[in-house]
Design an enzyme around this catalytic site. Sequence first.
Site, mmCIF file in Angstrom:
data_model
loop_
_atom_site.group_PDB
_atom_site.id
_atom_site.type_symbol
_atom_site.label_atom_id
_atom_site.label_comp_id
_atom_site.label_asym_id
_atom_site.label_seq_id
_atom_site.Cartn_x
_atom_site.Cartn_y
_atom_site.Cartn_z
ATOM 1 N N ASP A 483 0.804 -1.231 0.000
ATOM 2 C CA ASP A 483 0.000 0.000 0.000
ATOM 3 C C ASP A 483 0.830 1.271 0.000
ATOM 4 O OD1 ASP A 483 -2.744 -0.607 0.075
ATOM 5 O OD2 ASP A 483 -2.516 -1.398 2.096
HETATM 6 C C1 BGC Z 1 -1.000 2.508 6.024
HETATM 7 C C2 BGC Z 1 -0.031 1.401 5.871
HETATM 8 C C3 BGC Z 1 -0.786 0.167 5.958
HETATM 9 C C4 BGC Z 1 -1.835 0.169 4.890
HETATM 10 C C5 BGC Z 1 -2.744 -0.947 5.075
HETATM 11 C C6 BGC Z 1 -1.861 2.494 4.812
HETATM 12 O O1 BGC Z 1 -2.695 3.574 4.794
HETATM 13 O O2 BGC Z 1 -0.367 3.704 6.212
HETATM 14 O O3 BGC Z 1 0.910 1.435 6.852
HETATM 15 O O4 BGC Z 1 0.011 -0.956 5.840
HETATM 16 O O5 BGC Z 1 -2.608 1.328 4.852
HETATM 17 O O6 BGC Z 1 -3.634 -1.018 4.013
HETATM 18 O O1 IFM Z 2 -1.332 -5.444 1.278
HETATM 19 C C1 IFM Z 2 -1.585 -4.593 2.348
HETATM 20 C C2 IFM Z 2 -2.903 -4.971 2.927
HETATM 21 O O2 IFM Z 2 -3.929 -4.810 2.011
HETATM 22 C C3 IFM Z 2 -3.212 -4.181 4.184
HETATM 23 N N1 IFM Z 2 -2.131 -4.223 5.113
HETATM 24 C C4 IFM Z 2 -0.846 -3.874 4.591
HETATM 25 C C5 IFM Z 2 -0.472 -4.647 3.349
HETATM 26 C C6 IFM Z 2 0.857 -4.172 2.794
HETATM 27 O O3 IFM Z 2 0.863 -2.816 2.527
#
Ligand code: BGC
Ligand code: IFM
Length: 810
Positions: A483
């Site tokens: 992400d």
């Molecule tokens: C957060 C990341 C997280 C992700 C999960 C982002 O908005 O900042 O740290 O892993 O969302 O989807």
């Molecule tokens: O792949 C993502 C997931 O969708 C939500 N937690 C963090 C992961 C890595 O960014």
Amino acid sequence: MKFGYFDDINKEYVITSPKTPLPWINYLGCESFFSLISNTGGGYSFYKDAKLLRLTRYRYNNVPCDNNGRYFYIKDSGTVWNPGWQPMQTPLDSYACRHGLGYTIFESSKNDLAASVTAFVPIGDNCEINKVTLKNKGSEKKEISLFSYIEFCLWNAVDDSTNFQRNLNTGEVELEPSVIYHKTEYRERRNHYAVYSVNEPVAGFDTDRDSFLGAYRSPANPEVIESGASKNTVASGWSPCGSFHLKASLQPGEEVSYVFVLGYVENPVEEKWESLGVINKRPAHAMLERYNTVAKTDAAFAALKDYWNNLLSKYTLETEDDKLCRMVNIWNQYQCMVTFNMSRSASYYESGTGRGMGFRDSSQDLLGFVHLIPELARERILDIASTQFEDGSAYHQYQPLTKTGNMDIGSGFNDDPLWLIAGTSAYIRETGDYTILDEMVPFDNKEELSAPLIEHLRRSFHFFDYNKGPHKLPLIGRADWNDCLNLNCFSETPGESFQTTGPNEGPVAESVFIAGMYVKYGNEYAVMCEKIGLAEEASEVRDKVADMYQAVLSAGWDGEWFVRAYDANSDIIGSHQCKEGQIFIEPQGMCVMAGIGVEEKLAEKALDSVKEKLDTKYGIVLLQPAYQEYHVNLGEISSYPPGYKENAGIFCHNNPWISIAETVIGRGNRAFEVYKKTCPAYIEDISEIHRAEPYAYAQMIAGKDAKNHGEAKNSWLTGTAAWTFTNISQYILGIRPDFDGLIVDPCLPDTIKDMTIRRIFRGAEYVIKVENHGGHQKGIRKIVVDGKEIEGNLIPIEKGKKFYNVIALM
Ligand code: BGC
Ligand code: IFM
């Protein structure tokens, strides 16, 4: 250091000190009503959606931490204590918290009084039950006062914590003997309410929180508890709560039990008595009657245990290693159920008010859940697919209650479409049910845009016909699995780079990771096409997959490992040419899982590079070297300090990809070593370092660049659960559902010499005994099914056969 122990017979983790490094929680409920419960009784309850229909209030960011829950106060000749230690923190003579499958039991004692609280959500009802038993263990008669306490949330948890000017006026309750109805919102045409009751006559009650606590006090020292008598308050606005006072006289050896119920009730729409603001109590009465005796409650508890024993019988392992058995047979599967139910919404790290169900997340959760309840997996796939757009892209998230896409977050995460293929493929491989592909499913939740599921998968795959970049690799969009790698977000103004939508978005950043997914899931899509008679389409898909394979070899290989991506300027990411972020874990795992570079002998090199550059004693970090400074053109990733989260943290989710990749090239010892490093049961002894629950995976463990290397954060709701279960059950132990049946293909550490796996698969029971007396790592030399040797390692399905006895020699 440990703070408890595994009780494998009872399938429980027993916490023996309430002062765990962090709250160690459990989940109650596996259908529609859910509660979070910590080892001190903290947590909250909700119906279906933690944001919109929350029954009880929780306080985030509070001190002391873990503030608010279902609390019981025991007053015994001047001493007041709680069976879960919080909120009063009176020192206890003994304490145990048994987190089990869908239930938690507290067993504590003080001054010769023993208390036990059994908390669970029964199968088939929308309520949490707390059975409280008090027993006089002393030699004198005891006069006990028991007080209960919960604080209601005014349903929408976001509104509840922000809109005070309104909410302090809307609270309403209604009372009956031993029953409190929390009916805020009923007046405004809603048809739900909460009910809180106890099955015995009470000495008093309170429903107004501030009266119960007293001014400037907290649940740690309520006025009512101090005085020893309820005030019998009826809330009018402010903060409604539920508290009952029960008095018991206990002779030496005598015990008494009470059953408290907190339930959610929804009246059929035609029955709501909205204009009067009067609630229809019939359904509540019916529910309370089901638990108004200890015997009925105990029967419901036994039914819950049966439910779980049955679920877990779908895959069981017998082998010498206890830690491995308890993870495979109990805790990993349990977490798969929890992630299936919660997606990434409600934990002690997810507020329940932010994210709902994730397209990518929930699709992956299916991989570890589908064998447990395939029918629910089927429904989930159809729900997920209906949030897909006509061009194959998808809403990144949706709300569980409404099942419609979340417009605030929108779409543009270009890995999303392929995860739908992954989830569907897992479902079909488990069940053999191809009819799912004919199900009509809307695009964008619009009925008029319905098409069979196979058409959705087709659009997922063909999305990349139009979304490839200059290197013929898939465009990354806002991000792929990672992400925080936002390569199209370049902005001249620091700080604005988080706006990954809109005018900043560029068209050219590409992802080698998605290319790996395209090859892996494209191949699975091709098989599905073939199986339903679309041979021509299957071959067209395979041609495209072959092109992508070549694109990865020519633009995605860096000499020693797979490249991560190309940014919006077509500059390389995840290459030795970069100053930081030279190697990333994701493409190494995904490309090798897809089979890329296996024949070319690149896979081995890539995995050796992972070992050399990314491995640590606590797991494999996401990248190296960590980004030391903030790079605006890379997006969120370098906003994290080195060693945390996506900036070189140990992201547990993609460690199993490496372990699976190792099994692809047959290195069982290394696959198992990688498996063990992040596996909770194997690191129980370092709970003071790991700090999170030793029975559940956390999303992240701080990497070697971080100050607290080895410390976990974000336990429970992570794709790690599904992927580690896929890894251990299908690749290391090697019992893998495939389109035509079960494949036996273990890739073991040479230390596992014998194992037996029982697997319920497509309505039959398989008992598979694997012998590895020669200490091999991969390769089945002989398989005997019911006394007959078979060719290859796929157990052929015989119609009507209910039992397969399999012996496999490595
Ligand atoms: C957060 C990341 C997280 C992700 C999960 C982002 O908005 O900042 O740290 O892993 O969302 O989807
Ligand atoms: O792949 C993502 C997931 O969708 C939500 N937690 C963090 C992961 C890595 O960014």
